[in-house]
Design an enzyme around this catalytic site. Structure first.
Site, PDB file in Angstrom:
ATOM      1  N   HIS A  43       4.730  -3.061  33.394  1.00  0.00           N
ATOM      2  CA  HIS A  43       3.391  -2.963  32.806  1.00  0.00           C
ATOM      3  C   HIS A  43       3.474  -2.321  31.414  1.00  0.00           C
ATOM      4  O   HIS A  43       2.888  -2.826  30.457  1.00  0.00           O
ATOM      5  CB  HIS A  43       2.491  -2.151  33.749  1.00  0.00           C
ATOM      6  CG  HIS A  43       1.167  -1.770  33.152  1.00  0.00           C
ATOM      7  ND1 HIS A  43       0.018  -2.482  33.372  1.00  0.00           N
ATOM      8  CD2 HIS A  43       0.827  -0.769  32.319  1.00  0.00           C
ATOM      9  CE1 HIS A  43      -0.977  -1.921  32.709  1.00  0.00           C
ATOM     10  NE2 HIS A  43      -0.516  -0.877  32.060  1.00  0.00           N
ATOM     11  N   GLU A  44       4.225  -1.221  31.327  1.00  0.00           N
ATOM     12  CA  GLU A  44       4.375  -0.538  30.025  1.00  0.00           C
ATOM     13  C   GLU A  44       5.018  -1.471  28.997  1.00  0.00           C
ATOM     14  O   GLU A  44       4.625  -1.487  27.825  1.00  0.00           O
ATOM     15  CB  GLU A  44       5.205   0.736  30.173  1.00  0.00           C
ATOM     16  CG  GLU A  44       4.533   1.833  30.988  1.00  0.00           C
ATOM     17  CD  GLU A  44       3.185   2.237  30.437  1.00  0.00           C
ATOM     18  OE1 GLU A  44       3.053   2.384  29.214  1.00  0.00           O
ATOM     19  OE2 GLU A  44       2.233   2.358  31.235  1.00  0.00           O
ATOM     20  N   HIS A  90       2.576  -3.819  27.414  1.00  0.00           N
ATOM     21  CA  HIS A  90       1.835  -3.271  26.269  1.00  0.00           C
ATOM     22  C   HIS A  90       2.606  -3.489  24.977  1.00  0.00           C
ATOM     23  O   HIS A  90       2.040  -3.831  23.945  1.00  0.00           O
ATOM     24  CB  HIS A  90       1.613  -1.766  26.453  1.00  0.00           C
ATOM     25  CG  HIS A  90       0.506  -1.441  27.404  1.00  0.00           C
ATOM     26  ND1 HIS A  90      -0.750  -1.985  27.292  1.00  0.00           N
ATOM     27  CD2 HIS A  90       0.461  -0.616  28.479  1.00  0.00           C
ATOM     28  CE1 HIS A  90      -1.519  -1.514  28.260  1.00  0.00           C
ATOM     29  NE2 HIS A  90      -0.810  -0.690  29.005  1.00  0.00           N
ATOM     30  N   GLU A 122      -5.054  -3.664  29.242  1.00  0.00           N
ATOM     31  CA  GLU A 122      -4.495  -3.313  30.557  1.00  0.00           C
ATOM     32  C   GLU A 122      -4.322  -4.558  31.432  1.00  0.00           C
ATOM     33  O   GLU A 122      -3.312  -4.712  32.111  1.00  0.00           O
ATOM     34  CB  GLU A 122      -5.387  -2.294  31.279  1.00  0.00           C
ATOM     35  CG  GLU A 122      -5.438  -0.913  30.618  1.00  0.00           C
ATOM     36  CD  GLU A 122      -4.062  -0.311  30.401  1.00  0.00           C
ATOM     37  OE1 GLU A 122      -3.176  -0.499  31.253  1.00  0.00           O
ATOM     38  OE2 GLU A 122      -3.862   0.336  29.362  1.00  0.00           O
TER      39      GLU A 122
HETATM   40 ZN   LIG Z   1      -1.415   0.356  30.652  1.00  0.00          ZN
END
Ligand SMILES: [Zn+2]
Length: 409
Positions: free
Chosen positions: A276-277, A280, A353
């Site tokens: 997930h990071e 980004h 997100e």
């Molecule tokens: Zn995030």
């Protein structure tokens, strides 16, 4: 009182009412669903956990209400009453303009800090402690406060001095240079903060060799990502809340895991949080965030430029025309307007997100991310039933039920 002063007071009060209304909606939504665990979580969250999360959210909402009322009163009192004696006190001791302006801002900032300190102490040692999150001792807390104050003085005083000197030297174009300077500092901070400032508060240990590190490195390779290191942060010395983050850019990129996250999650879940990071990073969210700040700072400096040139603001509050006072009036008056922008900035953040979740899904599948999110929301006592309007204004991350639905979709 002048029209502009009345308008500013009205904006501050209206914004407080909006916040109080949103807090009330949030509390009502949580209370209305306190009795039943949402169907989607019937298997993973117990009724007891669900009710604890509701109680935590309600307790925080109650503090938020008192804080909003207190902060609003303080803002009005600063503008209407307190700025004058503070400025007079400084002026009685310091005649030189630049030093006097800087000292006035520093003194007001120090007094504001002391006036809000009781809330920080209450939230840490009463509210967070009651729900089992706080691990800070009074000694660590006091040391944190001292370090932060020294750091803010060391960075803030030269910046304020520079700002007032620039304003005096280039009264027409100072704000363009100030904006460019601030942007340079902000971008430099992305590299300076993780390397020099964060270590003042936490210990960062390179992640130990082992199967976990090997799978992380394999995932980094799969995502085409190079970084300067994987670190574990001793977050557990202050709080039980778990998290992971990603900082820096270029060669200075690093990935930081809270030890509290590693303690409670399986290897697959940790990999999904990392993916997930990385999402980004892949989608350029760091640059997007910098772009948003740059735009906001540009508008703020343009307003400051107008305010310094017009000179009408201090007179509106019966204050002397000193740049320090103009600065503080603008910064106080701007608050209500930036809170109106919150739905836009939070919308962009929530969209980011979702994108990062989508990336994680494409790299490691949806299942580990779903179980990581369920665990995080359960352990952090996040409510599963927030109010939609409150979410619109206050949530930088989508509510977990929405994230899970998106991952399943
Ligand atoms: Zn995030």
């Amino acid at each position: 009182m002048s029209t502009i002063a009345l308008l500013i007071f009205a904006a501050i009060i209206l914004s407080a009412f909006l916040n109080l209304y949103l807090d009330r909606r949030q509390a009502a939504a949580v209370l209305a669903h306190r009795g039943t665990v949402p169907a989607a979580f019937a298997e993973t969250v117990t009724l007891e956990e669900h009710q604890r999360a509701a109680d935590y959210t309600l307790a925080r909402a109650r503090v938020a209400v008192i804080e909003t009322v207190y902060d609003t009163l303080l803002a009005i009192l600063w503008l209407g009453v307190f700025l004058r004696p503070v400025f007079d006190f400084v002026a009685a001791h310091i005649v030189a303009g630049l030093t006097r302006s800087t000292a006035t801002v520093v003194l007001v900032a120090a007094l504001s800090y002391l006036l809000t300190l009781p809330f920080t102490i209450y939230k840490t040692f009463v509210l967070e402690a009651r729900f089992g999150f706080n691990r800070t001792t009074p000694a660590i807390f006091a040391l944190d406060q001292v370090k932060a104050a020294v750091l803010q003085l060391a960075l803030g005083v030269p910046l304020l001095y520079g700002l007032f000197a620039l304003l005096r030297a280039l009264p027409n174009v100072w704000w363009i240079f100030a904006w460019a300077g601030l942007m340079t500092i902000m971008i430099a901070m992305i590299v300076i903060y993780p390397a020099f400032i964060a270590p003042l508060f936490n210990k960062f240990t390179p992640m130990a060799e082992g199967p976990m590190k090997s799978s992380i490195e394999a995932l980094l390779k799969k995502c085409g990502f190079e970084s300067n290191g994987l670190f574990v942060m001793d977050a557990s010395k202050r709080s039980a809340h778990g998290n992971a983050y990603f900082t820096g850019f270029g060669r200075a990129k690093r990935i930081v895991f809270f030890d509290t996250l590693l303690e409670k999650h399986t290897d697959d879940e940790i990999l999904s949080v990392l993916a997930h990071e990385l999402g980004h990073y892949k989608y350029g969210h760091v640059i997007q965030r910098i772009g948003e700040s740059a735009l906001l700072a540009f508008v703020t400096f343009a307003i400051l430029h107008w305010a310094f040139a017009a000179g009408t603001l201090p007179a509106a509050f019966r204050l002397p025309n000193d740049p320090s006072l103009v600065l503080m009036i603008v910064m106080t008056a701007i608050g209500p307007f930036t809170s109106l922008l919150a739905p836009i900035t939070n919308f962009l953040s929530r969209r980011a997100e979702f994108q990062a979740d989508g990336f994680a899904k494409s790299m490691v599948g949806a299942a580990p991310m779903i179980s990581a999110l369920t665990k995080l929301t359960r352990d952090n006592l996040a409510t599963l039933t927030p109010d939609w309007l409150y979410t619109l204004f206050n949530y930088s991350h989508p509510p977990v039920p929405e994230r899970i639905a998106h991952l399943q979709g």
